[in-house]
Motif scaffolding. Structure first.
Motif, PDB file in Angstrom:
ATOM      1  N   GLY A 213     -40.608 -16.109  19.307  1.00 38.01           N
ATOM      2  CA  GLY A 213     -41.971 -16.256  19.880  1.00 38.01           C
ATOM      3  C   GLY A 213     -42.024 -17.558  19.319  1.00 38.01           C
ATOM      4  O   GLY A 213     -41.698 -18.186  17.848  1.00 38.01           O
ATOM      5  N   VAL A 214     -42.607 -18.793  19.744  1.00 38.54           N
ATOM      6  CA  VAL A 214     -42.935 -20.333  18.950  1.00 38.54           C
ATOM      7  C   VAL A 214     -44.340 -20.670  19.553  1.00 38.54           C
ATOM      8  O   VAL A 214     -44.317 -20.478  20.441  1.00 38.54           O
ATOM      9  N   LEU A 215     -44.980 -21.105  18.505  1.00 32.72           N
ATOM     10  CA  LEU A 215     -46.842 -21.304  19.262  1.00 32.72           C
ATOM     11  C   LEU A 215     -46.757 -22.397  19.827  1.00 32.72           C
ATOM     12  O   LEU A 215     -45.865 -23.566  18.460  1.00 32.72           O
ATOM     13  N   GLU A 216     -47.402 -23.039  19.782  1.00 28.80           N
ATOM     14  CA  GLU A 216     -47.688 -24.604  20.196  1.00 28.80           C
ATOM     15  C   GLU A 216     -48.096 -25.430  18.543  1.00 28.80           C
ATOM     16  O   GLU A 216     -48.910 -24.732  18.208  1.00 28.80           O
ATOM     17  N   PRO A 217     -47.641 -26.532  19.323  1.00 23.44           N
ATOM     18  CA  PRO A 217     -48.867 -27.294  17.685  1.00 23.44           C
ATOM     19  C   PRO A 217     -49.996 -26.647  17.390  1.00 23.44           C
ATOM     20  O   PRO A 217     -51.070 -27.036  18.813  1.00 23.44           O
TER      21      PRO A 217
ATOM     22  N   VAL B  26     -46.340 -26.161  13.852  1.00 27.81           N
ATOM     23  CA  VAL B  26     -45.483 -25.520  15.046  1.00 27.81           C
ATOM     24  C   VAL B  26     -45.363 -24.146  14.369  1.00 27.81           C
ATOM     25  O   VAL B  26     -43.995 -24.182  13.119  1.00 27.81           O
TER      26      VAL B  26
ATOM     27  N   GLN C 247     -51.360 -24.173  17.658  1.00 28.00           N
ATOM     28  CA  GLN C 247     -51.791 -22.228  17.611  1.00 28.00           C
ATOM     29  C   GLN C 247     -51.600 -21.566  16.867  1.00 28.00           C
ATOM     30  O   GLN C 247     -51.058 -21.859  15.840  1.00 28.00           O
TER      31      GLN C 247
END
Lengths: 268, 268
Positions: free
Chosen positions: B69-73, B117, B75
């Motif tokens: 998973g990658v969180l948005e800037p 991020v 988040q």
């Protein structure tokens, strides 16, 4: 040899480099059947200011957008197209400005920007070969049509500015072979993998299989179950919904023929 | 119940949310064995200006950097840690400035920037469970040590500002079970997948198995073959080599306990 002189066997035997050379020289043709055993790829290229959002979109939506490769800003070649040029080596390109399709061209150089980031996305041609090799019929190939594709009521996972509907391709599969089709395609996660839905089209917002949003309808053989896979046209639907200033894609069916082999993407 | 009162069975039974709550409350402990059946994740967070390059790096290096998973800037939560906070919910964090390790803290809030991020990367704990369930011994667990990890002479594929050596973990596997270990781990591409090397450590630039670069050495049982897997510590080695202004990671072994189940990552 010119394209017009080639039969299917000739196309299948072309090296990827030679196929790309033909397309670079101006040949416009769907790429199904070219360079058998080599993976083909969907293209979507966006300016660098939208590239992080699209890369994140692809990461969050691996079934419609399995990335085979990403070129850095300004790069036009990579090990997937050794010695090639992404702006010219596909048979046909679509140009989207603010989400509107504004042009379809055999050479995208005139629309290119120096900061474009190109995303190469897996193509279901890879798993269709595996289905056929395993004795699972592929109706649209038998019927000599383009695969039917449909917008669904399933939303993709948004990322930054990109959001939109999941597009699926449909293949009718004999009921006794649905399990085989799931098993076989699940071994190819890099080219959309296992189906996203089996059965009732209405359950995912498709009113009528006879009227696809992209490609061509196929006849459903008696006893076949409609099986739906995430589709590489999803990025184009998402571009239309999200309206970035510029996006350049392949024309449906007119893919990049890559140097990678289909079997590189088989797991485990 | 406090952490100090817990035995291994208690830790294994904790829900991921409850485990994260303990760590948020200040408990500092390696996470091996917590919330059995749930995937754990490596963390690397970078400011938004470096995020595209790192996302591209991960895409190009899926064996060491499989993204869960990658969180948005900006988040700090996602569906992998429902209701949680990535800045506080790991037991321990490492802070890198210009590639130098400058701090190790149980709460990263003080170092966080609003544009960070966060990248969540699969962890080999998932496939170790599968190895054990299939009767393949895992030496460092039997010997109650941290897994040994080594920098190699294999370069990762660079992306933008990020480049550096591949780090591998090593598990000695009985010669008769090497094939099983390959088969089983290849079903988990999201947690490093199949080995990158089997046999001679010198061939990948490791001079001495007794002196790992990270973790602890293990004793090689007679008849065992050293088997090497790409490792989630690679991003930290790459940060040290590439020197971004700021990077925040988990402390080795002190992972994010996610809400995802190990079996979600099994293919086909």
């Amino acid at each position: 040899m010119e394209l017009t002189d080639m039969d299917d066997r000739d196309k299948a035997k072309l090296t990827p480099a030679r196929a790309r050379e033909l397309f670079r020289g101006g040949a416009v043709t769907p790429t199904a059947g070219f360079s058998r055993g080599h993976a083909q790829a969907n293209l979507i290229a966006v300016p660098v200011e939208d590239a992080f959002d699209f890369l994140l979109f692809a990461q969050r939506n691996p079934k419609p957008c399995p990335l085979l490769g990403v070129l850095e800003p300004g790069q036009v070649s990579s090990e997937l197209l050794t010695g090639g040029d992404i702006r010219t080596d596909l048979p046909s390109y679509r140009i989207y400005r603010d989400g509107e399709l504004v042009d379809e061209v055999p050479d995208a150089t005139g629309w290119w920007r120096d900061d474009m980031v190109s995303f190469l996305i897996g193509c279901s041609f890879t798993f269709e070969s595996a289905l056929l090799d395993n004795g699972v019929p592929v109706a649209h190939i038998e019927q000599n049509r383009n695969v039917p594709m449909y917008r669904t009521s399933i939303d993709t996972v948004p990322a930054g500015r990109f959001a939109g509907p999941l597009v699926v391709s449909m293949r009718p599969v004999p009921a006794s072979q649905v399990a085989d089709a799931v098993r076989i395609t699940s071994r190819y996660p890099a080219v959309h993998g296992a189906p996203v839905h089996v059965g009732d089209p209405g359950a995912i917002g498709i009113p009528d299989l006879a009227h696809p949003d992209f490609g061509e309808a196929v006849d459903l053989p008696p006893g076949a179950v409609p099986v739906f896979w995430a589709c590489g046209v999803t990025p184009q639907a998402v571009v239309m919904a999200s309206r970035p200033a510029l996006a350049i894609s392949h024309s449906p069916g007119h893919m990049l023929v890559t140097d990678a082999r289909d079997l590189q993407y088989q797991v485990p």
